[in-house]
Scaffold this motif. Structure first.
Motif, short mmCIF file in Angstrom:
data_model
loop_
_atom_site.label_atom_id
_atom_site.label_comp_id
_atom_site.label_asym_id
_atom_site.label_seq_id
_atom_site.Cartn_x
_atom_site.Cartn_y
_atom_site.Cartn_z
N CYS A 439 1.13 2.41 2.68
CA CYS A 439 1.47 2.42 1.14
C CYS A 439 0.37 3.07 0.60
O CYS A 439 -0.83 2.78 0.57
CB CYS A 439 1.41 0.99 0.66
SG CYS A 439 1.50 1.03 -1.39
N THR A 477 0.31 -3.37 -7.47
CA THR A 477 0.53 -3.74 -6.17
C THR A 477 0.95 -5.04 -6.24
O THR A 477 1.83 -5.70 -5.06
CB THR A 477 -0.50 -3.70 -5.15
OG1 THR A 477 -1.68 -4.35 -5.60
CG2 THR A 477 -1.09 -2.37 -4.74
N GLU A 522 5.73 6.93 -5.23
CA GLU A 522 5.41 5.52 -4.92
C GLU A 522 4.93 4.58 -5.92
O GLU A 522 5.29 3.44 -5.89
CB GLU A 522 4.48 5.74 -3.57
CG GLU A 522 5.21 5.47 -2.40
CD GLU A 522 4.39 5.74 -1.10
OE1 GLU A 522 3.47 4.79 -0.84
OE2 GLU A 522 4.38 6.62 -0.42
N HIS A 526 6.77 1.02 -7.60
CA HIS A 526 6.08 -0.21 -7.46
C HIS A 526 6.32 -0.82 -9.08
O HIS A 526 6.56 -1.93 -9.19
CB HIS A 526 4.55 0.16 -7.29
CG HIS A 526 4.20 -0.06 -5.83
ND1 HIS A 526 4.41 1.14 -5.18
CD2 HIS A 526 3.73 -0.80 -5.04
CE1 HIS A 526 3.88 0.84 -3.98
NE2 HIS A 526 3.59 -0.29 -3.74
N CYS A 532 7.83 -1.72 -2.97
CA CYS A 532 6.88 -1.01 -2.09
C CYS A 532 7.60 -0.07 -0.85
O CYS A 532 8.10 -0.93 0.00
CB CYS A 532 5.74 -1.95 -1.28
SG CYS A 532 4.73 -1.20 -0.68
#
Ligand SMILES: Cc1cc2nc3c(=O)[nH]c(=O)nc-3n(C[C@H](O)[C@H](O)[C@H](O)COP(=O)(O)O)c2cc1C
Lengths: 598, 122
Positions: A439, A477, A522, A526, A532
């Motif tokens: 990731c 995250t 990406e 999120h 993810c």
């Protein structure tokens, strides 16, 4: 002089030492004695061969047989078969060197074929603890030539002409730096220094050079001292490199004994002494001004530049500072000439670069490639590709100061300028390969955690700013980020870049900026979809059981450490997402592939 | 280190040692048959004598290595000399003294010791 018909080279680099090469040496000594071979066969503990993934490595000459992953139990067979009877033990060879049952030369193996070893030329070839072996491979010839046949200006001219640029990260032209230091007023003394701090996580080029060929650096520093007019040198190395420190100490002692350090070297009036200074392993101490502050005995904090070290360095006196690998090229340039050196590499980046290959790649280890080699050649040919059939996603160069190179740019020819152009940088030589299971937000967070930890705290942008960036990344995250957070990240990044005191802070935002540049989707996944895509960020994952595939065997329920899975035998089970800690134990236990993460 | 000559002397002393580790096509290879038959016939002392002579004379660009059974067990110990660009020479029924002579005559002076070759024995 005793002649040994066969040489057993056992890698004594840090990697192979930790996988047991010292025990191998003891076993070889014992078995050779048993077979009465100790006079004919010589054991040499060398530096790193580069193929660290396959250690411990043993190479036997004159055949050049490359044995990999050698175990103590294998030694007897190697001695009895190979060293006594001359039959190479094919079962233990690095299998790439076998072709239709014939042993081929290492130079024809994919891992070595495209490499060009200049800085690493003696690593894995000579005994680094024996100065005569270094002298036997043209060691100290360049120093002798410089002192007796060249003027200091002539030396500097040659280095300038070679186009050599600093290998410590910034790529500043080495010859120019030597000239600035030579021109500085040195009435009260001048110094040369070597940066062997190597703080970039995952990098071990400089350590390997010092472990495998310490005299190459000592000789180059002596040449540099002659060129700039210094009589004292310091090597700054972290105490976490005990093998390198030990070999350096031995090498310096031997050089003194042979009169290659000290007074009136080669019968001239040139005098030069060299000392080691140990660092405690702080990333900021690799930054040149912090490094010098640390050598002076103070807490390792940077100071503003200018004045540059060439004018005011150690104890306010002119000081030349170069990186280990930079120095490792010097003797070859003096011996073979600048024209030879400029024939290797690209227009603005001459020579080679050593990379420490790590991450999701088959041949982790140390490689030296001509500048201009493409990332694809490094990853697919030299590195042997990505394990487990996964796809290449990106590579990180320059560590916590650098950036990533996405798969779409895998054909980029590696040199200083091309890397800058795509938002990364050469850095000192760490090259971390990432596959589709990585990731990119998580990677950016990893590097930022490193810089937050390593920030010395002297200036606010770095001390506070990087911390704020990390907090935002942490939110993202965990699924609590917003689109505004992404804008905020960029704003902070630009601010820190332009206001931090030293290179540490100025480059700390790079991993975030470059992942935002190439993998913005990406970040958006999120914050908007709370997903993810690589399946790494735990807070955004959920495990599900496919009722079609589940046979109701209850194995997963028994594996679950928090009793989050329940159901009736022989009918589909379910996961209670509120209880699930996302450890993945259920997924790996299921025999029917019924459990997946989303 | 007082002079370049002093450095050169150390280099020359050690050079041949280090050169064993460079793969080169220009070196002379002396190969001793060291299978069970060879060892039984006395190949070990022959090999040791060759190594000793090469060392004593500090010969450049000479490798001594072993090989398996050459297939003529009754003629063991067998020593073969491969010089770049020349026909291979096969010496048979070697002894320590013969081995030393081969180094002196063939390797150093370039004169094949015909009386020890396989041609003379057949
Ligand atoms: C935070 C930071 C860490 C650094 N770490 C190193 C290092 O470990 N080794 C190194 O040679 N240069 C490092 N540098 C670069 C040095 O400041 C300096 O540019 C280099 O040692 C000069 O040598 P060169 O011209 O031979 O590359 C670092 C720079 C920064 C900003």
């Amino acid at each position: 002089m005793d002649f040994a018909r066969a040489h057993v080279l056992v890698c004594g680099g840090t990697g192979c030492t930790s996988s047991g090469s010292v025990k191998l040496i003891e076993e070889f000594e014992k078995r050779l004695a048993e077979n009465d071979l100790e006079k004919e066969v010589k054991i040499i503990k060398t530096g790193c061969f580069g193929l660290c993934a396959l250690g411990p490595v043993v190479v036997i000459y004159p055949e050049g047989a490359f044995y990999s992953m050698v175990k103590v139990e294998d030694v007897e067979e190697i001695v009895k078969e190979h060293l006594l009877k001359g039959r190479i033990v094919k079962r233990l060879l690095y299998q790439e060197t076998l072709e239709n049952d014939n042993v081929k030369s290492l130079n024809e193996v994919d891992f070595y074929k495209k490499q060009r070893r200049i800085a690493l030329r003696n690593c894995g070839v000579i005994d680094p603890e024996n100065i005569e072996e270094y002298i036997g491979t043209d060691g100290y010839q360049a120093f002798g030539k410089a002192l007796t046949e060249m003027t200091p200006e002539g030396v500097i001219e040659e280095i300038k002409k070679s186009g050599l640029r600093g290998r410590g990260g910034a790529g500043f032209p080495t010859g120019l730096k030597w000239m600035f230091t030579a021109n500085a007023n040195g009435e009260n003394g001048k110094f040369v220094a070597c940066n062997a701090d190597e703080g970039d996580p995952g990098a071990f080029m400089d350590r390997s050079i010092l472990e495998g060929d310490p005299h190459a650096v000592i000789e180059a520093m002596a040449i540099a001292a002659y060129a700039v007019g210094a009589d004292q040198g310091y090597i700054y190395i972290r105490a976490e490199y005990p093998i390198a420190v030990q070999r350096l100490k031995i090498a310096i002692e031997q050089a003194k004994e042979y009169g290659l350090l000290g007074d009136n070297i080669f019968g001239t009036d040139f005098c030069f002494n060299l000392e080691i200074r140990l660092g405690a392993g702080a990333f900021v101490c690799g930054e040149e001004t912090a490094l010098m502050t640390s050598i002076e005995g103070f807490r390792g904090e940077p100071r503003p530049r200018p004045p540059f070290p060439a004018n005011k360095g150690l104890w306010q006196k002119p000081t030349l500072l170069n990186n280990v690998e930079t120095y490792a090229n010097i003797t070859q340039i003096i011996l073979n000439g600048a024209d030879w050196f400029t024939s290797i590499g690209t227009e603005k980046s001459k020579g080679t670069k050593v990379f420490a290959l790590g991450g999701k790649i088959k041949n982790t280890g140390l490689v030296e490639i001509p500048m201009g080699t493409t990332l694809r050649e490094i990853v697919e040919e030299i590195g042997g590709g990505i394990p487990n059939g996964k796809k290449f996603k990106a590579a990180q160069t320059g560590g916590p100061s650098g950036g990533c190179i996405p798969a779409s740019l895998i054909d980029t020819a590696i040199d200083y300028d091309s890397l800058i152009a795509i938002g990364s940088m050469m850095g000192s030589g760490g090259l971390i390969v990432m596959d589709e299971d990585t990731c990119m937000v998580d990677i950016a967070k990893f590097f930022l955690e490193f810089t937050v930890d390593e920030s010395c705290g002297k200036c606010t942008p770095c001390r506070v700013g990087t911390k704020r960036m990390l907090e935002i990344l942490d939110r993202i995250t965990k699924g609590n980020g917003t689109l505004a957070d992404i804008d905020k990240l960029e704003e902070l990044a630009e601010g820190i870049k332009s206001t931090a005191l030293c290179g540490l802070g100025q480059t700390a935002p790079n991993p975030v900026l470059s992942t935002l540049r190439y993998f913005r989707d990406e970040y958006i996944a999120h914050v908007v979809d709370k997903k993810c895509p690589a399946g790494v960020c735990k807070a955004l994952l959920s495990y599900k059981i496919d009722p079609e595939k589940c046979k109701g065997c209850s194995l997963c329920a028994r594996q679950c450490p928090v009793n989050a899975i329940s159901g009736e035998i022989k009918s589909p089970f379910t996961i209670d997402t509120a209880k699930c800690i996302k450890c993945g134990a259920c997924e790996s236990s299921c025999k029917f592939n019924a459990i997946s993460k989303q | 280190m007082k002079s370049l000559a002093e450095l050169e002397a150390i280099k020359n002393k050690i050079k041949n040692q280090v050169e064993v580790r460079r793969e080169s096509d220009s070196s002379t290879r002396i190969v001793v048959g060291m299978a069970t038959c060879g060892i039984a016939a006395g190949a070990r002392p022959v090999l040791a004598a060759l190594v000793d002579e090469v060392g004593k004379r500090n010969l450049a660009n000479v490798n001594v290595s072993q090989t398996g059974c050459i297939g003529m067990c009754r003629l063991e110990p067998i020593v073969e000399v491969f010089e770049p660009g020349k026909e291979r020479v096969t010496y048979v029924k070697m002894t320590e003294e013969k081995a030393r002579k081969i180094i002196a005559e063939h390797i150093v002076n370039g004169k094949v010791v015909t009386e020890f070759t396989i041609g003379a024995a057949e």
